[in-house]
Design a protein around this motif. Structure first.
Motif, short mmCIF file in Angstrom:
data_model
loop_
_atom_site.label_atom_id
_atom_site.label_comp_id
_atom_site.label_asym_id
_atom_site.label_seq_id
_atom_site.Cartn_x
_atom_site.Cartn_y
_atom_site.Cartn_z
N LEU B 155 0.82 -1.21 0.00
CA LEU B 155 0.00 0.00 0.00
C LEU B 155 0.86 1.26 0.00
CD1 LEU B 155 -2.80 -0.99 2.58
CD2 LEU B 155 -2.84 -1.21 0.07
N ALA B 156 2.09 1.18 0.46
CA ALA B 156 2.99 2.35 0.43
C ALA B 156 3.26 2.76 -1.01
CB ALA B 156 4.30 2.04 1.17
N ASP B 157 3.52 1.79 -1.88
CA ASP B 157 3.75 2.11 -3.29
C ASP B 157 2.48 2.69 -3.92
OD1 ASP B 157 6.52 0.84 -3.65
OD2 ASP B 157 5.37 -0.84 -2.84
N LEU B 158 1.33 2.06 -3.62
CA LEU B 158 0.07 2.52 -4.18
C LEU B 158 -0.22 3.97 -3.76
CD1 LEU B 158 -2.59 2.02 -5.67
CD2 LEU B 158 -3.49 0.99 -3.58
N SER B 159 -0.04 4.22 -2.46
CA SER B 159 -0.32 5.56 -1.96
C SER B 159 0.60 6.60 -2.59
CB SER B 159 -0.17 5.56 -0.43
OG SER B 159 -0.48 6.83 0.08
N LEU B 160 1.87 6.28 -2.63
CA LEU B 160 2.83 7.28 -3.12
C LEU B 160 2.81 7.48 -4.62
CD1 LEU B 160 5.45 6.82 -0.40
CD2 LEU B 160 4.86 9.05 -1.35
N VAL B 161 2.38 6.46 -5.34
CA VAL B 161 2.38 6.64 -6.80
C VAL B 161 1.29 7.62 -7.24
CG1 VAL B 161 0.78 4.89 -7.75
CG2 VAL B 161 2.98 5.34 -8.89
N ALA B 162 0.25 7.77 -6.42
CA ALA B 162 -0.93 8.53 -6.84
C ALA B 162 -0.58 9.95 -7.27
CB ALA B 162 -1.97 8.54 -5.71
N TYR B 163 0.19 10.65 -6.45
CA TYR B 163 0.58 12.01 -6.84
C TYR B 163 1.95 12.06 -7.51
CZ TYR B 163 -3.52 14.00 -4.64
OH TYR B 163 -4.82 14.33 -4.32
N THR B 164 2.79 11.06 -7.26
CA THR B 164 4.11 11.08 -7.90
C THR B 164 3.98 10.98 -9.42
OG1 THR B 164 5.06 10.03 -5.93
CG2 THR B 164 6.40 10.02 -7.94
#
Lengths: 194, 194
Positions: B155-164
């Motif tokens: 979920l860390a990757d999912l969360s951070l990819v959203a705005y990155t």
């Protein structure tokens, strides 16, 4: 033994200390003054590249950071984490809200006033407005309730009390928020905060 | 059925949508334009007094908010949440860091540029600086690694990819961060984001 790099003026650091004390976990506290550049040293950045306190080093040498992530790590399985998935999620909701909508205003203004020594007219009005908006939301949530989530204290109360109790140091007048005043006393008692 | 109040231009909303889609959960999406005042209506504030999207209403009518709390609620028990307590805590560390040190810069600048229509010279330089500091930290964390935590997407990757992934819309030049560029593609593929 655990090692905690923390600044004892920081609510983010103290909330972790209070939980460790309550759970009677042994730790070494290394006082780390965030205004001294101590969190910018090469050694510190190797532990936490974000350069923030609190940073904890576990018994096996692995580092861990972010105050609310630390509360969840050490508090997991305790009575301060609701068993039901919905109440657990509501607790998480408050923990994320704390870091996004409360700490950046209440803690930041309190830091600028009480630690950096700024006067009231040097504080951005927007920070005061948003801080009061955060307090108003808590006041409303605590109407007729003892705790933020469910019928018992959780990590959400612990996390939010850390900077709310010192909000007056940032000139946030808590007497405007009677539910909060009562909840602060209740939460301090529940977690043995003095 | 679940109801999701979300703005489809918002990474915070989309990250929840992507997870629900991946887990094949049925939901009704109610497009909620944050710039229209829709999140300030009495009806909306009754669901989420913070007046923020995403806000989800569960099958039984209970509301839940905060994007990362929602990811944890729906993702619990999936392969995107590490089983080990340390990796789980590291994932939490990234989730809190995302809301405190990434979203307030990357998402805010992108909103100001791409949605509110501001020009580059109307953006506070401090927001750009802190956004680049966040990207630099991710670039370093991804050195020699495929994922932010452990050996699999979380979920860390999912969360951070959203705005990155949409940072370039805020004039953050991702070509300066080759590890991030590769990780964005990898994460989009892992979570079926198009």
């Amino acid at each position: 033994m655990l090692t905690v790099y923390g600044d004892n003026r920081s609510g983010n650091c103290l909330k972790v200390k209070w939980l460790l004390d309550l759970m009677r976990l042994d730790y070494q506290w290394i006082e780390t003054d965030v205004t001294s550049g101590a969190t910018r040293s090469e050694a510190f950045l190797a532990l936490n590249p974000a350069g923030q306190t609190p940073t904890v080093v576990l018994e096996d040498g692995r580092p861990l950071a972010q105050s609310n992530a630390l509360l969840l790590y050490f508090g997991e399985g305790s009575r301060f984490v609701p068993a039901g998935p919905y109440d657990r999620a509501r607790m998480m909701e408050w923990l994320f809200w704390e870091q996004y909508s409360h700490e950046p205003y209440i803690a930041v203004v309190r830091f600028q006033r009480a630690i950096a020594g700024r006067s009231a007219d040097q504080i951005e009005p927007r920070l005061m407005e948003r801080g009061h908006a955060a307090l108003a939301r808590m006041e409303q949530a605590l109407e007729g309730r003892d705790w933020l989530v469910g019928e018992a204290p959780t990590l959400a109360d612990l996390s939010l009390v850390a900077y709310t109790r010192v909000a007056p140091e940032g000139d946030f007048d808590l007497t405007r928020y009677p539910n909060i005043v009562a909840w602060v006393a209740r939460t301090e008692a529940a977690f043995g905060i003095s």
